[in-house]
Structure formats: structure tokens, C-alpha cells
Design an enzyme around this catalytic site. Structure first.
Site, PDB file in Angstrom:
ATOM      1  N   HIS A 256      62.919 -67.291   1.962  1.00  0.00           N
ATOM      2  CA  HIS A 256      63.285 -65.970   2.122  1.00  0.00           C
ATOM      3  C   HIS A 256      63.313 -65.283   3.643  1.00  0.00           C
ATOM      4  O   HIS A 256      62.192 -65.102   4.241  1.00  0.00           O
ATOM      5  CB  HIS A 256      62.507 -64.928   1.203  1.00  0.00           C
TER       6      HIS A 256
ATOM      7  N   ASP B 204      64.759 -69.827  -1.463  1.00  0.00           N
ATOM      8  CA  ASP B 204      64.602 -68.534  -1.844  1.00  0.00           C
ATOM      9  C   ASP B 204      65.188 -68.241  -3.127  1.00  0.00           C
ATOM     10  O   ASP B 204      66.588 -68.387  -3.314  1.00  0.00           O
ATOM     11  CB  ASP B 204      65.365 -67.637  -0.678  1.00  0.00           C
TER      12      ASP B 204
ATOM     13  N   SER C 143      66.733 -59.050   3.018  1.00  0.00           N
ATOM     14  CA  SER C 143      66.775 -58.879   1.529  1.00  0.00           C
ATOM     15  C   SER C 143      67.288 -57.705   1.228  1.00  0.00           C
ATOM     16  O   SER C 143      68.538 -57.501   1.728  1.00  0.00           O
ATOM     17  CB  SER C 143      65.132 -58.743   1.257  1.00  0.00           C
TER      18      SER C 143
END
Length: 489
Positions: free
Chosen positions: A458, A433, A171
Site C-alpha cells: 500500500h 496491496d 489511499s
């Protein structure tokens, strides 16, 4: 990650699953939508501390502070690589020193494993408080300089000269992993930048467009029903006579009061967050982190939204909210924007947003944007437009819309956005995601490969493998390993 999002520190039910893949905090705020509560983890890895510079870009500033990190030497072999897991917008979770795909790679490649906490998050406090004046030292550029200084000093202190370093992150830390290789190529040999939103943007309505498609992948009627429910709630909010019923339907902590557009937007985004969070982490193997709610999946949400015995779509929407509250043991939902404003402007390290909320939203207001607005017609929700997000920057930090737009433009100018140019960076993303919309999903060059994993959410490839993993997820993990093996020869 990134987002997260993202725990019920600031509010309660909706934004429960925020922040970065290997860091978990106890906040609930906008961003990577990933902030999760985690239980205290028993670990054999003691926290260690590194003396770090406060301002890497001002030689006249000699101030320093202590940055937290962890070390796992179990797999380290002479001459082997050094793996550096990058912390993100929350406390680093030492559970990652014992779990995760990166350790599988480390065992095969004989790597020393390090994990460094991001400045201003967790226990890594560079300044006495979180005032806006203090937060000027919080940026991705300072964080990258932290990584560079840590890498240089650690290599010398531990006698690691000549060993190749590989950066890992998921991320927002995934972006940092890519940018570390981009900006400090002499210090980091390769990077695995998972679910990395490398393109900054003020308005990010595409997030909710992916939410629509991800819900539809389970059941074509699911996002349609969610749209009907959200629209029905918006209509009810126009009539104060409905407020008592809404208060009861959604277990609000006090009677609903809509005095400004910020109040209604905050409420509507809170409820939408139930779906946003679940989609982002759908079926990810996160249990080892100590998180709760991993049993709530897209399938579960769409099952509730499709259950006509619960009533009309509005009633099913309320049932989803109650399900989330039960899952996270939340008694009632506080949807007061003024309360949120008070939490977010508390500048003490003991404040209700100090777990990461105040810090991360500052970064979005001064670097990234990433605002998951309801401005697109191709998504299920309504009522929280871009102006609602942008106003928070002014309310919390006195950052204007013009300043925000300029900051985001500078970020893309500095890092390159989608057009990153470097070598030996692999960029995995999952199709479920929503953050993949800001990531790289096709190879840029043979040495900047993308790994687009259909059906996964994710940072899925970072989590420990399990028997029920999709074949494409298993193959993606293997592909990343083969790239590392080649690059480390």
C-alpha cells in the site's frame, strides 16, 4: 488508504495498522486498516491555520473554523510548481514534510510543498463535537471544497499566480487527489493518486481475496493453513466449554462471552486483522513515521503459520496473535462488541474513537462502504459477513442498509468510479496491496496512466527510497517523475 484501515485506541491487537499513508493516528477501527501509533516527531515545520468555511454548499451559512496545515519552502523556486499533500482519515504527520518521494520530486522541480489536514481529523475540528448531526459536514465533497478554497486563498496570499499546482495523496487521500483534479481542473494542474480506491462498493470481499494471493506468493501453504486455523476457531466458538481455553490462548482481557453474532464476528475479524494489516503494508519503508511493527512481514507471518513445532494450525494462529501483541506492547485483547459500540458512539472530541474511528466509519456508512467481509469463498477467513459491517452503520449513526447502498451509488455516480474521465492523473498501485482491487491498474488514456507495481504493498511508491527496494518500485517512482516533468512543462 483509504483504510488504512488500521494503534490500539478502540481495541487492541488486530486492527493495528490503519489509515492513510502520510497521516497516522492512534485509533483502531475498520476502514483503510492503516491507523498506526506514531511517536511525537521533532519537526522544524510549525503548524499553521487556515480559516475555512463550515459548509461550502450553503451560502447562507457563514460559520468558519480553523484548519491545520504545514509548509516546506526549502525547494521552492520562482515560477516552480506548488505541491499539495492531501490529509486523510487521521492526524497529518509532520514527518512527511521532511520525508517521502514527493520531496525528491519537489527538489528536482523547485516546488513549494504544502500539506493540509482533512476536516474532522487530527486538530482540524469544524464542530464542537462528533455527534451525527455534526458529522453531516464530513464528506469527501466538503473536503474537496476545502482543498479548492485553501488553494485559491493561498495562491492569492502567497503571490502564487500562474504557478501550477499538483495534488498528492495515498489511499483515501489518493482518491481525493484524483477527484480534486476531476472536479476542480481549473485549480489543480495534475495529480498523483497513489493506491486510490476510486470505486466505492458496499461489499468488498475482494480485499481478503488479495490477502490470500499475497500470502500464497510467499508460501502456497500459508493461506491454506490460515484457513484451517480460522475454521478451527469458528468450530470451538460453538462450544462454550472451550471459552476458557480460547481466553487464555489469545490473551483476552476478560473471559470470552459470545452472546450475539456481532460478538463472534468482532472477535474473528480482530484476529483476521493481524494478517490483513501486515499484508497491506508488507515491507513498506514506514519507519520515519514513528510507527512500530514494520519488521512484521508476510514472510514472518507465514513462517509462524508453517512452524509445526507450535502445534496445530489453531495454535499457530494464536501464536501470531501473541506475536502482534508483543510487538505492539499490548497486554491483553478486549474483544467485546459492546465495548466497541460504546467507544464508537462517544461523540466528544476527547472520546476513545475521536482519533479518527468514529469519523472514518461515518464516511464509510455515508459514502464509500468498503466493508472487508468474509463473504467470498476464495479467502482464508470466516465469520464476519457483510451484515455484521452494515449493522454497525445502524448501531453507530442510525444509517440503514438501504441508505448506505444509495449513498455508495451516489458516490460512484458523482465521481465516476473506475470510469473516471480527466487528464494528468497518474494512478500507482501495488499488487500486494488489497486496495488495488478498487483502483485503476491499467491505463485509461495516455493522460490517465496507471502504474501497477508488482510485489509492492500500500502506497509503497510514496515512501522514501532505499537500497533494498525492488527494481520495479524504483522504476515506478522514476516513471511518475517523468510524467510530472512532462505535465509541468
Amino acid at each position: 488508504m483509504a483504510f488504512h484501515g488500521s494503534g490500539s485506541l478502540l481495541r487492541n491487537v488486530a486492527l493495528l495498522v490503519l489509515l492513510s499513508v502520510f497521516v497516522n493516528g492512534d485509533g483502531q477501527f475498520r476502514g483503510f486498516r492503516r491507523f498506526q501509533l506514531y511517536s511525537s516527531q521533532r519537526t522544524v515545520f510549525d503548524e499553521q491555520w487556515f480559516t475555512q468555511r463550515l459548509d461550502h454548499f450553503n451560502g447562507a451559512d457563514s460559520r468558519v473554523w480553523k484548519q491545520r496545515y504545514f509548509v516546506n519552502e526549502a525547494f521552492s523556486k520562482p515560477g516552480g510548481p506548488v505541491f499539495l499533500m492531501i490529509g486523510g482519515e487521521g492526524p497529518v504527520n509532520p514527518a512527511w514534510m521532511q520525508n517521502g518521494t514527493w520531496l525528491t520530486y519537489a527538489q528536482k522541480l523547485g516546488a513549494l510543498c504544502l500539506m493540509l489536514e482533512h476536516r474532522f481529523y487530527g486538530e482540524s475540528h469544524p464542530t464542537p463535537d462528533l455527534s451525527t448531526d455534526s458529522l453531516r459536514f464530513l464528506s469527501s465533497r466538503q473536503a474537496l471544497a476545502d482543498l479548492a478554497h485553501f488553494r485559491s486563498e493561498t495562491a492569492e496570499a502567497r503571490g502564487l499566480a500562474g504557478r501550477k499546482w499538483v495534488a498528492f495523496g495515498g489511499s483515501y487521500p489518493g482518491s481525493l487527489a484524483a477527484w480534486f483534479r476531476l472536479k476542480y481542473p481549473h485549480l489543480v494542474h495534475a495529480s498523483v493518486a497513489t493506491s486510490a480506491p476510486v470505486h466505492a462498493t458496499v461489499n468488498f470481499p475482494e480485499y481478503l481475496e488479495v490477502v490470500w494471493r499475497s500470502l500464497a506468493s510467499e508460501n502456497a501453504e500459508c493461506p491454506v493453513t490460515v484457513t484451517k486455523a480460522s475454521s478451527a476457531l469458528v468450530e470451538r466458538l460453538k462450544d462454550p466449554k472451550t471459552y476458557d481455553n480460547i481466553t487464555a490462548d489469545f490473551n483476552l482481557c476478560s473471559k470470552l462471552q459470545i452472546q450475539t453474532e456481532m460478538d463472534s464476528a468482532y472477535f474473528l475479524e480482530t484476529l483476521a486483522g493481524n494478517f490483513m494489516d501486515v499484508v497491506q503494508y508488507n515491507e513498506d519503508n514506514r519507519g520515519f513515521e514513528g510507527v512500530t511493527g514494520t519488521n512484521i512481514t508476510i514472510k514472518v507471518l507465514c513462517s509462524v503459520m508453517g512452524d509445526t513445532s507450535l502445534g496445530d494450525p489453531y495454535a499457530r494462529y494464536a501464536a501470531v496473535a501473541r506475536l502482534m501483541m508483543d510487538t505492539f506492547s499490548i497486554k491483553c485483547v478486549n474483544i467485546s462488541y459492546n465495548s466497541y459500540l460504546g467507544d464508537m458512539t462517544d461523540t466528544s472530541w476527547n472520546g476513545p474513537a475521536a482519533g479518527g474511528g468514529r469519523q472514518w466509519v461515518y464516511q464509510t456508512c455515508t459514502e464509500f462502504g468498503f466493508y472487508q467481509s468474509s463473504d467470498s469463498p476464495n479467502q482464508p477467513f470466516t465469520g464476519f459477513p457483510l451484515v455484521y459491517h452494515v449493522k454497525q452503520c445502524a448501531d453507530f449513526y442510525n444509517v440503514s442498509a438501504e441508505q448506505l447502498a444509495e449513498a455508495v451509488a451516489q458516490t460512484n455516480e458523482y465521481y465516476g468510479g473506475y470510469d473516471i474521465r480527466s487528464t494528468r492523473i497518474v494512478l500507482p498501485n501495488g499488487s500486494i496491496d488489497p486496495w488495488h482491487a478498487l483502483g485503476v491498474t491499467r491505463d485509461i488514456t495516455p493522460d490517465l496512466p496507471a502504474v501497477f507495481i508488482k510485489g509492492t504493498a500500500h502506497c509503497a511508491n510514496m515512501y522514501p527510497a532505499r537500497s533494498q527496494d525492488l527494481l520495479q518500485l524504483t522504476l515506478a517512482r522514476d516513471h511518475v517523475f517523468l510524467l510530472l516533468q512532462k505535465w509541468l512543462k
